[in-house]
Design a protein around this motif. Structure first.
Motif, PDB file in Angstrom:
ATOM      1  N   THR A 173       0.821  -1.206   0.000  1.00  0.00           N
ATOM      2  CA  THR A 173       0.000   0.000   0.000  1.00  0.00           C
ATOM      3  C   THR A 173       0.854   1.254   0.000  1.00  0.00           C
ATOM      4  O   THR A 173       0.337   2.351  -0.164  1.00  0.00           O
ATOM      5  CB  THR A 173      -0.921   0.031   1.237  1.00  0.00           C
ATOM      6  OG1 THR A 173      -0.125  -0.076   2.405  1.00  0.00           O
ATOM      7  CG2 THR A 173      -1.929  -1.105   1.181  1.00  0.00           C
ATOM      8  N   ASP A 174       2.172   1.106   0.177  1.00  0.00           N
ATOM      9  CA  ASP A 174       3.100   2.235   0.165  1.00  0.00           C
ATOM     10  C   ASP A 174       3.563   2.481  -1.269  1.00  0.00           C
ATOM     11  O   ASP A 174       4.323   1.691  -1.841  1.00  0.00           O
ATOM     12  CB  ASP A 174       4.290   1.942   1.069  1.00  0.00           C
ATOM     13  CG  ASP A 174       5.246   3.115   1.179  1.00  0.00           C
ATOM     14  OD1 ASP A 174       4.959   4.187   0.604  1.00  0.00           O
ATOM     15  OD2 ASP A 174       6.283   2.953   1.853  1.00  0.00           O
ATOM     16  N   LEU A 175       3.111   3.573  -1.863  1.00  0.00           N
ATOM     17  CA  LEU A 175       3.437   3.857  -3.260  1.00  0.00           C
ATOM     18  C   LEU A 175       4.923   4.079  -3.495  1.00  0.00           C
ATOM     19  O   LEU A 175       5.419   3.855  -4.595  1.00  0.00           O
ATOM     20  CB  LEU A 175       2.641   5.071  -3.737  1.00  0.00           C
ATOM     21  CG  LEU A 175       1.123   4.896  -3.695  1.00  0.00           C
ATOM     22  CD1 LEU A 175       0.440   6.186  -4.125  1.00  0.00           C
ATOM     23  CD2 LEU A 175       0.683   3.748  -4.572  1.00  0.00           C
ATOM     24  N   GLY A 233      12.599   0.260  -7.058  1.00  0.00           N
ATOM     25  CA  GLY A 233      13.219  -0.593  -8.066  1.00  0.00           C
ATOM     26  C   GLY A 233      13.905  -1.818  -7.512  1.00  0.00           C
ATOM     27  O   GLY A 233      14.551  -2.557  -8.248  1.00  0.00           O
ATOM     28  N   THR A 234      13.818  -2.042  -6.210  1.00  0.00           N
ATOM     29  CA  THR A 234      14.464  -3.204  -5.605  1.00  0.00           C
ATOM     30  C   THR A 234      13.750  -4.491  -5.985  1.00  0.00           C
ATOM     31  O   THR A 234      14.392  -5.514  -6.205  1.00  0.00           O
ATOM     32  CB  THR A 234      14.464  -3.058  -4.069  1.00  0.00           C
ATOM     33  OG1 THR A 234      15.069  -1.813  -3.739  1.00  0.00           O
ATOM     34  CG2 THR A 234      15.249  -4.171  -3.417  1.00  0.00           C
ATOM     35  N   PHE A 235      12.446  -4.451  -6.069  1.00  0.00           N
ATOM     36  CA  PHE A 235      11.656  -5.648  -6.342  1.00  0.00           C
ATOM     37  C   PHE A 235      10.871  -5.499  -7.637  1.00  0.00           C
ATOM     38  O   PHE A 235       9.655  -5.624  -7.662  1.00  0.00           O
ATOM     39  CB  PHE A 235      10.701  -5.933  -5.179  1.00  0.00           C
ATOM     40  CG  PHE A 235      11.410  -6.120  -3.874  1.00  0.00           C
ATOM     41  CD1 PHE A 235      12.196  -7.238  -3.664  1.00  0.00           C
ATOM     42  CD2 PHE A 235      11.307  -5.195  -2.867  1.00  0.00           C
ATOM     43  CE1 PHE A 235      12.862  -7.422  -2.465  1.00  0.00           C
ATOM     44  CE2 PHE A 235      11.956  -5.368  -1.659  1.00  0.00           C
ATOM     45  CZ  PHE A 235      12.743  -6.489  -1.463  1.00  0.00           C
ATOM     46  N   LEU A 236      11.547  -5.210  -8.721  1.00  0.00           N
ATOM     47  CA  LEU A 236      10.891  -5.086 -10.013  1.00  0.00           C
ATOM     48  C   LEU A 236      10.496  -6.459 -10.537  1.00  0.00           C
ATOM     49  O   LEU A 236      11.196  -7.445 -10.301  1.00  0.00           O
ATOM     50  CB  LEU A 236      11.823  -4.421 -11.025  1.00  0.00           C
ATOM     51  CG  LEU A 236      12.174  -2.963 -10.774  1.00  0.00           C
ATOM     52  CD1 LEU A 236      13.192  -2.496 -11.794  1.00  0.00           C
ATOM     53  CD2 LEU A 236      10.937  -2.107 -10.830  1.00  0.00           C
ATOM     54  N   PRO A 237       9.383  -6.551 -11.270  1.00  0.00           N
ATOM     55  CA  PRO A 237       9.016  -7.838 -11.866  1.00  0.00           C
ATOM     56  C   PRO A 237      10.125  -8.345 -12.787  1.00  0.00           C
ATOM     57  O   PRO A 237      10.717  -7.589 -13.552  1.00  0.00           O
ATOM     58  CB  PRO A 237       7.750  -7.505 -12.661  1.00  0.00           C
ATOM     59  CG  PRO A 237       7.170  -6.337 -11.936  1.00  0.00           C
ATOM     60  CD  PRO A 237       8.349  -5.540 -11.464  1.00  0.00           C
TER      61      PRO A 237
END
Length: 68
Positions: free
Chosen positions: A46-48, A54-58
């Protein structure tokens, strides 16, 4: 070479790997796990600001800490 009217995807079907959801701090990460690590498919928060880091990009492979 195959001469057929059947789609190639139907002949050489491989099921998609099962997705798993893990918690990494206050984030939920959905993805697949294999010997290389955990590949992120989706970030749930919920934290935009977390989307901007960019740490957990798909598509990224991470190595979450192991539970004891």
């Amino acid at each position: 070479m195959l001469y057929t009217v059947i789609d190639e995807a139907d002949l050489f079907f491989s099921p998609a790997p099962a997705r798993k959801t893990i918690r990494c701090g206050s984030l939920l990460l959905e993805g697949t796990e294999d010997s290389a690590g955990f590949t992120v498919c989706r970030l749930i928060t919920t934290d935009l600001n977390e989307y901007l880091h960019g740490t957990f990009l798909p598509g990224q492979t991470i190595h979450p800490p192991q539970k004891l």
